[in-house]
Design a protein around this motif. Structure first.
Motif, PDB file in Angstrom:
ATOM      1  N   ALA A 143     -13.654  29.023 -45.051  1.00  0.00           N
ATOM      2  CA  ALA A 143     -13.984  28.503 -43.928  1.00  0.00           C
ATOM      3  C   ALA A 143     -14.495  29.285 -42.776  1.00  0.00           C
ATOM      4  CB  ALA A 143     -13.472  27.197 -43.537  1.00  0.00           C
ATOM      5  N   ARG A 144     -13.579  30.387 -42.460  1.00  0.00           N
ATOM      6  CA  ARG A 144     -13.866  31.250 -41.679  1.00  0.00           C
ATOM      7  C   ARG A 144     -15.072  32.244 -41.791  1.00  0.00           C
ATOM      8  NH1 ARG A 144     -10.782  30.138 -37.093  1.00  0.00           N
ATOM      9  NH2 ARG A 144     -11.096  32.249 -36.422  1.00  0.00           N
ATOM     10  N   ASP A 145     -15.552  32.242 -43.175  1.00  0.00           N
ATOM     11  CA  ASP A 145     -16.705  32.904 -43.410  1.00  0.00           C
ATOM     12  C   ASP A 145     -17.879  32.112 -43.472  1.00  0.00           C
ATOM     13  OD1 ASP A 145     -15.424  35.295 -43.702  1.00  0.00           O
ATOM     14  OD2 ASP A 145     -15.270  35.314 -45.944  1.00  0.00           O
ATOM     15  N   GLY A 146     -17.953  30.985 -43.014  1.00  0.00           N
ATOM     16  CA  GLY A 146     -19.039  29.737 -43.124  1.00  0.00           C
ATOM     17  C   GLY A 146     -19.442  29.404 -44.609  1.00  0.00           C
ATOM     18  N   LEU A 147     -18.274  29.343 -45.482  1.00  0.00           N
ATOM     19  CA  LEU A 147     -18.590  28.858 -46.925  1.00  0.00           C
ATOM     20  C   LEU A 147     -17.665  27.740 -47.218  1.00  0.00           C
ATOM     21  CD1 LEU A 147     -18.682  32.417 -48.705  1.00  0.00           C
ATOM     22  CD2 LEU A 147     -20.497  30.959 -47.897  1.00  0.00           C
ATOM     23  N   PHE A 148     -17.330  27.084 -46.139  1.00  0.00           N
ATOM     24  CA  PHE A 148     -16.549  25.709 -46.483  1.00  0.00           C
ATOM     25  C   PHE A 148     -16.538  25.110 -45.045  1.00  0.00           C
ATOM     26  CE2 PHE A 148     -12.616  23.527 -48.330  1.00  0.00           C
ATOM     27  CZ  PHE A 148     -13.240  22.792 -49.216  1.00  0.00           C
ATOM     28  N   PHE A 149     -15.882  23.513 -45.204  1.00  0.00           N
ATOM     29  CA  PHE A 149     -16.008  22.858 -44.013  1.00  0.00           C
ATOM     30  C   PHE A 149     -15.214  23.557 -42.652  1.00  0.00           C
ATOM     31  CE2 PHE A 149     -15.962  19.651 -47.427  1.00  0.00           C
ATOM     32  CZ  PHE A 149     -17.084  19.168 -47.177  1.00  0.00           C
ATOM     33  N   LYS A 150     -16.163  23.468 -41.618  1.00  0.00           N
ATOM     34  CA  LYS A 150     -15.607  24.363 -40.616  1.00  0.00           C
ATOM     35  C   LYS A 150     -14.142  24.196 -40.141  1.00  0.00           C
ATOM     36  CE  LYS A 150     -16.972  25.655 -35.645  1.00  0.00           C
ATOM     37  NZ  LYS A 150     -18.191  25.573 -34.809  1.00  0.00           N
ATOM     38  N   ARG A 151     -13.894  22.876 -40.020  1.00  0.00           N
ATOM     39  CA  ARG A 151     -12.490  22.393 -39.660  1.00  0.00           C
ATOM     40  C   ARG A 151     -11.558  22.911 -40.502  1.00  0.00           C
ATOM     41  NH1 ARG A 151     -11.000  17.955 -36.593  1.00  0.00           N
ATOM     42  NH2 ARG A 151      -8.667  17.289 -37.119  1.00  0.00           N
ATOM     43  N   VAL A 152     -11.508  23.336 -41.824  1.00  0.00           N
ATOM     44  CA  VAL A 152     -10.729  23.924 -42.627  1.00  0.00           C
ATOM     45  C   VAL A 152     -10.275  25.275 -42.226  1.00  0.00           C
ATOM     46  CG1 VAL A 152     -10.137  24.609 -45.029  1.00  0.00           C
ATOM     47  CG2 VAL A 152     -11.447  22.487 -44.718  1.00  0.00           C
ATOM     48  N   GLY A 153     -11.239  25.893 -41.502  1.00  0.00           N
ATOM     49  CA  GLY A 153     -10.850  27.163 -40.754  1.00  0.00           C
ATOM     50  C   GLY A 153     -10.194  27.260 -39.523  1.00  0.00           C
ATOM     51  N   THR A 154      -9.422  26.352 -39.027  1.00  0.00           N
ATOM     52  CA  THR A 154      -8.785  26.024 -38.159  1.00  0.00           C
ATOM     53  C   THR A 154      -7.129  26.221 -38.475  1.00  0.00           C
ATOM     54  OG1 THR A 154      -8.949  23.793 -37.963  1.00  0.00           O
ATOM     55  CG2 THR A 154     -10.714  24.887 -36.973  1.00  0.00           C
ATOM     56  N   VAL A 155      -6.428  26.401 -37.155  1.00  0.00           N
ATOM     57  CA  VAL A 155      -4.877  26.243 -37.567  1.00  0.00           C
ATOM     58  C   VAL A 155      -4.685  25.316 -36.456  1.00  0.00           C
ATOM     59  CG1 VAL A 155      -4.702  28.223 -38.574  1.00  0.00           C
ATOM     60  CG2 VAL A 155      -4.562  28.195 -35.975  1.00  0.00           C
ATOM     61  N   ASN A 156      -3.307  24.509 -36.625  1.00  0.00           N
ATOM     62  CA  ASN A 156      -2.844  23.749 -35.626  1.00  0.00           C
ATOM     63  C   ASN A 156      -1.985  24.294 -34.475  1.00  0.00           C
ATOM     64  OD1 ASN A 156      -0.324  24.265 -37.026  1.00  0.00           O
ATOM     65  ND2 ASN A 156      -0.043  22.172 -37.882  1.00  0.00           N
ATOM     66  N   ALA A 157      -1.229  23.676 -33.706  1.00  0.00           N
ATOM     67  CA  ALA A 157      -0.260  24.415 -32.724  1.00  0.00           C
ATOM     68  C   ALA A 157       0.856  25.279 -33.436  1.00  0.00           C
ATOM     69  CB  ALA A 157       0.335  23.293 -31.776  1.00  0.00           C
ATOM     70  N   PHE A 197       3.117  18.263 -46.390  1.00  0.00           N
ATOM     71  CA  PHE A 197       3.482  17.977 -45.028  1.00  0.00           C
ATOM     72  C   PHE A 197       4.696  18.759 -44.459  1.00  0.00           C
ATOM     73  CE2 PHE A 197       7.148  15.760 -42.243  1.00  0.00           C
ATOM     74  CZ  PHE A 197       6.202  15.238 -41.251  1.00  0.00           C
ATOM     75  N   THR A 198       5.598  19.331 -45.254  1.00  0.00           N
ATOM     76  CA  THR A 198       6.528  20.460 -44.706  1.00  0.00           C
ATOM     77  C   THR A 198       6.015  21.394 -44.230  1.00  0.00           C
ATOM     78  OG1 THR A 198       7.171  20.996 -46.655  1.00  0.00           O
ATOM     79  CG2 THR A 198       8.567  19.329 -45.659  1.00  0.00           C
ATOM     80  N   ASN A 199       5.079  22.107 -45.137  1.00  0.00           N
ATOM     81  CA  ASN A 199       4.383  23.012 -44.617  1.00  0.00           C
ATOM     82  C   ASN A 199       3.201  22.877 -43.586  1.00  0.00           C
ATOM     83  OD1 ASN A 199       4.469  25.572 -46.658  1.00  0.00           O
ATOM     84  ND2 ASN A 199       4.677  23.759 -47.726  1.00  0.00           N
ATOM     85  N   THR A 200       2.831  21.985 -42.804  1.00  0.00           N
ATOM     86  CA  THR A 200       2.342  21.689 -41.763  1.00  0.00           C
ATOM     87  C   THR A 200       2.988  21.831 -40.778  1.00  0.00           C
ATOM     88  OG1 THR A 200       2.597  19.151 -41.780  1.00  0.00           O
ATOM     89  CG2 THR A 200       0.515  20.076 -42.834  1.00  0.00           C
ATOM     90  N   ARG A 201       4.276  21.744 -40.730  1.00  0.00           N
ATOM     91  CA  ARG A 201       5.356  21.878 -39.609  1.00  0.00           C
ATOM     92  C   ARG A 201       5.609  23.374 -39.109  1.00  0.00           C
ATOM     93  NH1 ARG A 201       4.458  17.698 -37.695  1.00  0.00           N
ATOM     94  NH2 ARG A 201       6.432  17.912 -36.394  1.00  0.00           N
ATOM     95  N   GLY A 202       4.969  24.188 -39.838  1.00  0.00           N
ATOM     96  CA  GLY A 202       5.053  25.721 -39.409  1.00  0.00           C
ATOM     97  C   GLY A 202       5.512  26.604 -40.601  1.00  0.00           C
ATOM     98  N   LEU A 203       5.056  27.864 -40.434  1.00  0.00           N
ATOM     99  CA  LEU A 203       5.603  28.850 -41.281  1.00  0.00           C
ATOM    100  C   LEU A 203       6.761  29.228 -41.461  1.00  0.00           C
ATOM    101  CD1 LEU A 203       4.043  30.836 -43.040  1.00  0.00           C
ATOM    102  CD2 LEU A 203       4.312  32.636 -41.434  1.00  0.00           C
ATOM    103  N   LYS A 204       7.788  29.027 -40.465  1.00  0.00           N
ATOM    104  CA  LYS A 204       9.084  29.022 -40.561  1.00  0.00           C
ATOM    105  C   LYS A 204       9.757  27.991 -41.464  1.00  0.00           C
ATOM    106  CE  LYS A 204      13.126  29.383 -37.638  1.00  0.00           C
ATOM    107  NZ  LYS A 204      13.867  29.485 -36.283  1.00  0.00           N
ATOM    108  N   THR A 205       9.255  26.837 -41.396  1.00  0.00           N
ATOM    109  CA  THR A 205       9.718  25.656 -42.253  1.00  0.00           C
ATOM    110  C   THR A 205       9.202  26.004 -43.993  1.00  0.00           C
ATOM    111  OG1 THR A 205       9.524  24.024 -40.439  1.00  0.00           O
ATOM    112  CG2 THR A 205       9.765  23.328 -42.819  1.00  0.00           C
ATOM    113  N   VAL A 237      -0.547  27.189 -38.566  1.00  0.00           N
ATOM    114  CA  VAL A 237      -0.896  26.642 -40.014  1.00  0.00           C
ATOM    115  C   VAL A 237      -1.981  26.133 -40.285  1.00  0.00           C
ATOM    116  CG1 VAL A 237       1.808  27.121 -40.757  1.00  0.00           C
ATOM    117  CG2 VAL A 237       0.611  24.767 -40.020  1.00  0.00           C
ATOM    118  N   PRO A 238      -2.909  26.344 -41.301  1.00  0.00           N
ATOM    119  CA  PRO A 238      -4.133  25.708 -41.613  1.00  0.00           C
ATOM    120  C   PRO A 238      -3.986  24.252 -42.322  1.00  0.00           C
ATOM    121  CG  PRO A 238      -3.655  27.345 -43.378  1.00  0.00           C
ATOM    122  CD  PRO A 238      -2.524  27.500 -42.305  1.00  0.00           C
ATOM    123  N   VAL A 239      -3.709  23.203 -41.183  1.00  0.00           N
ATOM    124  CA  VAL A 239      -3.120  22.124 -41.665  1.00  0.00           C
ATOM    125  C   VAL A 239      -4.348  21.257 -42.348  1.00  0.00           C
ATOM    126  CG1 VAL A 239      -3.793  20.931 -39.349  1.00  0.00           C
ATOM    127  CG2 VAL A 239      -2.166  19.808 -40.747  1.00  0.00           C
TER     128      VAL A 239
END
Length: 504
Positions: A360-374, A167-175, A377-379
């Protein structure tokens, strides 16, 4: 960013370069220093039976770490992308090899290590409070043949730790980096404190350093190589050298994860300069501290005490502090190990998610895993990793105890990690080999850093790693074989994902 081309659709959310040299170095040190240095020396000492050979096991593992880091630094500076080692293997050997590496990390290596470190945290919390224990059940054992599913208060604490850090790592790289830097500084200071206390106050005439032969285990009371590996000859030096390879498994595990900083390659500022420096500084510091810590154990504890100190909370570290400072010393080191495992797991969780993001960005895993949040970070990758690592804490191995009707429970993740030691070493060897291969395959790509001592350094690594893989295959063929099979389960998964990527 597309991990293959380095391009991104206009307006897409991207990972950001928010990690400096100190942050990257803290990821290296923090991911390496977990619970291993406080525990695994007991088993290694029982295998080789002499203090000199114990230090040799750690020193040779250190040579592998330093030479591996020297080689990895060239690739990291040359291809500073999310996924790190996954990208290196993909570019050198093809997408299938890269995928199998990423698969093994998701399936066992990264997530299993996260689970192991979290349970170690809970183990040492049990020193402070009796309510945290593997024998106090919330869900009593549900037996499934030679395995069982349980939920003890110890497992619950481990799961809560994994979920908290996810959870804390989803809050941003700074955290994430703030937690990493704080806990890495603290636990490094604690390890230095253990070393200073042991070397200055723990030195005694009853210790292994004074009462045992440093290089001839046959004259040391209690050493029985046949108990380690049935059929070994008690007077054969060839077997001792082979046992040295087996004794290196623990030190290699304790010194692993230095490659994690490469997984964050897309988030390092001035990566051509900072990634090599972080790898070399971080690995150099940890290898030196680990050798000094083992010297501390040797000058404080008798060799006969080591075999009984293989299971937390009774470890060489806690026994060393107890020998010097009494019961308060044991409590102090338990707190220090909790700090160490907390910081280690933060680094593993932060870095590991970037592998699945890149896949995921290479198309070798679920597409949603290759996204980042606001917060960039790749939540989704973090959540998927956290859930699987939490689930790995639940299954237990079931074996008969020494007394009639007694049942002993082990941890499946520990069994899985034992299986994949050889396979993981092969992936490290392939990465080092990629330095040589890419010098020919991509000779024109800019290399901000070139491997010191090339080609001697990569050749040294490959020779030692290859010898160790052969040694483990001979001494533990079943364990090594199962590990390779676990990695190879990724082959059909790879073809499924590749087929879907082509269809898309």
């Amino acid at each position: 960013m597309d991990s293959a081309s380095g391009q991104a659709p206009q307006g897409a959310k991207l990972l950001v370069r928010g990690l400096g040299l100190m942050d990257a170095t803290m990821i290296v040190i923090g991911s390496m220093i977990g619970s291993g240095i406080f525990i695994v020396s007991a088993k290694s000492a029982a295998i080789v039976g002499a203090p000199g050979w114990l230090l040799a096991a750690w020193a040779i593992a250190g040579v592998l770490t330093i030479t591996g880091a020297l080689c990895c630094a060239e690739l990291a500076a040359m291809m500073p992308r999310a996924g790190g080692q996954y990208v290196f293997l993909r570019e050198a050997y093809g997408s299938a090899t890269g995928f199998l590496f990423g698969w093994s990390l998701l399936f066992v290596v990264q997530t299993g290590t996260i689970a192991a470190v979290a349970v170690a945290f809970a183990n040492f919390m049990g020193v402070l409070t009796g309510r945290v224990s593997d024998s106090i059940y919330i869900v009593r054992p549900i037996h499934l043949g030679s395995y069982a599913i349980t939920l003890s208060t110890q497992q619950l604490v481990a799961i809560l730790l994994i979920l908290l850090l996810t959870f804390t790592n989803t809050r941003g790289l700074k955290t994430g980096k703030l937690i990493q830097n704080t806990f890495t500084f603290t636990k490094t200071a604690a390890l230095i404190g253990l070393i200073l206390i042991g070397l200055l106050l723990g030195w005694n005439e009853g210790s292994a350093a004074h009462t045992s032969s440093w290089w001839n285990p046959w004259v040391n009371a209690g050493w029985n190589p046949g108990s380690v590996q049935p059929g070994l000859q008690n007077t054969n030096w060839q077997w001792l050298v082979m046992l040295l390879g087996l004794a290196m498994v623990g030190p290699l595990f304790a010194q692993s994860a230095w490659n994690n900083v490469t997984f964050t390659g897309s988030e390092i500022r001035d990566p051509g300069r900072n990634l090599p420096r972080a790898l070399l500084i971080g690995c150099g510091v940890v290898v030196a501290l680990y050798l000094l810590a083992n010297l501390t154990y040797i000058v404080t504890l008798p060799l006969s005490a080591f075999p009984a100190l293989q299971k937390p909370p009774n470890t060489v570290a806690t026994e060393t502090m107890k020998a010097v400072l009494g019961q308060p010393g044991m409590i102090i080191i338990a707190i220090a190990i909790m700090i160490s495992t907390f910081g280690c797991n933060n680094g593993l969780i932060l870095a590991g998610a970037r592998i699945y993001y890149a896949m995921a960005r290479d198309g070798l895993f679920f597409k949603r895993v290759g996204t980042v949040n606001a917060r960039h970070v790749p939540v989704t990758a973090l959540v998927a990793q956290g859930i699987w690592a939490s689930l790995l804490t639940l299954p237990r191995t079931v074996t008969a105890g020494a007394n009639p009707g007694e049942i002993k429970y082990g941890n499946v993740y520990s069994q899985l990690l034992d299986y994949v030691v050889s396979a993981d070493l092969v992936f490290y060897g392939l990465m080092v080999g990629a330095v040589i291969l890419m010098r020919r395959k991509a000779a024109n790509i800019e290399r901000p850093y070139r491997t010191f001592g090339y080609p001697v350094v990569p050749i040294v690594y490959i020779i030692i790693a290859f010898a160790l893989v052969l040694d483990l295959a001979y001494l533990t063929p079943k364990t090594s074989g199962i590990g390779y099979l676990l990695v190879l389960t990724g082959i059909p998964v790879y073809f499924i994902w590749r087929k879907q990527a082509k269809a898309a």
